[in-house]
Design a protein around this motif. Structure first.
Motif, PDB file in Angstrom:
ATOM      1  N   GLY A 177      -8.273  12.265   1.872  1.00  0.00           N
ATOM      2  CA  GLY A 177      -8.072  12.862   0.560  1.00  0.00           C
ATOM      3  C   GLY A 177      -9.210  13.794   0.169  1.00  0.00           C
ATOM      4  N   ARG A 203      -2.338  11.851  -0.450  1.00  0.00           N
ATOM      5  CA  ARG A 203      -0.956  11.387  -0.275  1.00  0.00           C
ATOM      6  C   ARG A 203       0.067  12.473  -0.598  1.00  0.00           C
ATOM      7  N   LEU A 204      -0.188  13.257  -1.664  1.00  0.00           N
ATOM      8  CA  LEU A 204       0.832  14.177  -2.159  1.00  0.00           C
ATOM      9  C   LEU A 204       0.605  15.621  -1.719  1.00  0.00           C
ATOM     10  N   TYR A 236       1.591   2.921   2.655  1.00  0.00           N
ATOM     11  CA  TYR A 236       1.253   3.738   3.817  1.00  0.00           C
ATOM     12  C   TYR A 236       2.287   3.519   4.931  1.00  0.00           C
ATOM     13  N   SER A 237       2.281   4.404   5.932  1.00  0.00           N
ATOM     14  CA  SER A 237       3.278   4.349   7.000  1.00  0.00           C
ATOM     15  C   SER A 237       3.100   3.099   7.862  1.00  0.00           C
ATOM     16  N   LYS A 264       3.855   8.315  -7.468  1.00  0.00           N
ATOM     17  CA  LYS A 264       2.439   8.195  -7.103  1.00  0.00           C
ATOM     18  C   LYS A 264       1.564   8.984  -8.075  1.00  0.00           C
ATOM     19  N   ASN A 277       0.217   3.505  10.397  1.00  0.00           N
ATOM     20  CA  ASN A 277      -1.120   3.301   9.829  1.00  0.00           C
ATOM     21  C   ASN A 277      -1.374   1.842   9.483  1.00  0.00           C
ATOM     22  N   LEU A 304      -7.426  10.004  -3.408  1.00  0.00           N
ATOM     23  CA  LEU A 304      -6.330   9.303  -2.732  1.00  0.00           C
ATOM     24  C   LEU A 304      -4.995   9.969  -3.021  1.00  0.00           C
ATOM     25  N   ALA A 305      -4.769  10.324  -4.292  1.00  0.00           N
ATOM     26  CA  ALA A 305      -3.498  10.955  -4.679  1.00  0.00           C
ATOM     27  C   ALA A 305      -3.346  12.322  -4.032  1.00  0.00           C
ATOM     28  N   THR A 360       0.798  -1.232   0.000  1.00  0.00           N
ATOM     29  CA  THR A 360       0.000   0.000   0.000  1.00  0.00           C
ATOM     30  C   THR A 360       0.830   1.280   0.000  1.00  0.00           C
ATOM     31  N   HIS A 375      -7.379   2.170   2.534  1.00  0.00           N
ATOM     32  CA  HIS A 375      -7.802   2.959   1.382  1.00  0.00           C
ATOM     33  C   HIS A 375      -8.992   3.845   1.727  1.00  0.00           C
ATOM     34  N   ALA A 406      -7.706   6.703   3.868  1.00  0.00           N
ATOM     35  CA  ALA A 406      -6.933   7.634   3.035  1.00  0.00           C
ATOM     36  C   ALA A 406      -7.858   8.434   2.132  1.00  0.00           C
TER      37      ALA A 406
END
Length: 346
Positions: free
Chosen positions: A90, A213-214, A59-60, A133, A63, A209-210, A57, A83, A86
């Motif tokens: 997101g 994350r970013l 993820y950290s 990503k 998490n 999701l992106a 995934t 997901h 996240a």
């Protein structure tokens, strides 16, 4: 003095106390240590699951550990839980970032058999556009568009020239006759598409999701797709290519072009010819195909066939194409971020 010393020795022997300062020279008392047990350290199998979930995934560890604990160490459920969490973050972040300019990004090209798609996904900075990503998001958009195109059941018999109903960030292409498959998806239409094979949710879900994350605003700007019958060929070119082994057949860059050609005979050099025509479209930015009868100069400078050929300006593109046994029917050109500056000026 000897009487004081004698008294000191007597007190030490009587009380068992130590002279001042001697405590500093004593060996420290040993500390009690806990023995490792199942309550303090994860078992080998739990660690393996944690590493597996982390690799799968991205993820950290914190998490991933929380997901496994919440889902009773069920790997599949833990992945789904991650997901969903996240995605929630997101959507929240996307709402906060909405309205921020997205001038950067990438063009994605994907070809499978007689079907070709061209997509554009935007972000705020060139730095994020180089992040794997983000590139995977562009890949997912291309795959989703390809699946949409391949699911259409129309029968192909001929290719019909595409006509724009609206200027560049338009909704659909008009089809002059039945039998051809080509089209354009605007941002809202693109967002509603399923994410593609082996992926849950829509492309809009993966966009959220992106963003989570970013940490940048992003947009699914547009997509073009072309599906041609026998006797036609789609040449393609992407400029400023970014290579990544994990992206399979998707080619990424800052400019992209598709050139639809009709060919009456087998031509072994079609791929190279299509690439050269795509280079010309990217470099010269024509507005229409034109015809071989157009005279160079004036308004004809915006017509593809009467433009000086990019790789040999001593001839027109029409003069280059004619001996090749193909005729140019149509083209599509995407430039990453085009339209944003014009919108700002307005």
């Amino acid at each position: 003095m000897w009487m004081l010393r004698s008294l000191r020795v007597f007190l030490v022997a009587r009380t068992g106390s130590h002279p001042a300062g001697s405590v500093l020279r004593q060996s420290p008392q040993p500390r009690h240590t806990f023995h490792a047990g199942p309550c303090l350290y994860a078992s080998a199998s739990s660690k393996e699951l944690l590493m597996k979930l982390r690799r799968k995934t991205g993820y950290s560890f914190v998490n991933c550990k929380k997901a496994l604990e919440t889902c009773g160490e069920d790997l599949k459920q833990a992945e789904t839980w991650l997901h969903k969490q996240a995605q929630k973050e997101g959507w929240s972040k996307a709402a906060k970032l909405q309205g921020r300019k997205t001038k950067e990004g990438l063009i994605g090209l994907l070809q499978e058999g007689n079907t070709t798609v061209l997509v554009e996904v935007n972000c705020e900075t060139d730095f994020v556009s180089r992040n794997l990503k983000f590139q995977q998001l562009v890949q997912q958009v291309a795959l989703g568009t390809m699946m949409h195109c391949q699911n259409l059941k129309d029968q192909l018999s001929t290719y019909s020239k595409m006509q724009w109903l609206m200027p560049v960030n338009l909704a659909l292409w008009e089809v002059e006759a039945s039998g051809s498959l080509e089209g354009f998806l605007n941002s809202s239409e693109l967002s509603r598409l399923p994410a593609g094979p082996d992926r849950e949710g829509s492309l809009k879900d993966h966009l959220a999701l992106a963003i989570g994350r970013l940490g940048e605003n992003m947009t699914l700007k547009r997509a073009a797709w072309v599906k041609v019958p026998s006797g036609f060929y789609v040449g393609s070119y992407v400029h400023g290519v970014m290579q990544s082994p994990s992206l399979h057949n998707v080619v990424l860059g800052k400019y992209g072009a598709l050139v639809i050609c009709e060919t009456s005979e087998q031509n072994a050099n079609l791929e190279d010819l299509g690439r050269r025509l795509g280079q010309h479209v990217v470099g010269m930015a024509p507005l229409s195909v034109g015809s071989l009868d157009d005279e160079p100069g004036g308004e004809a400078e915006t017509k593809m066939l009467s433009q000086p050929y990019l790789l040999d300006p001593s001839i027109t593109l029409g003069q280059y194409v004619q001996p090749q046994g193909v005729s140019v029917v149509d083209f599509v050109r995407f430039e990453c971020g085009e339209g944003e500056e014009a919108a700002e000026t307005e």
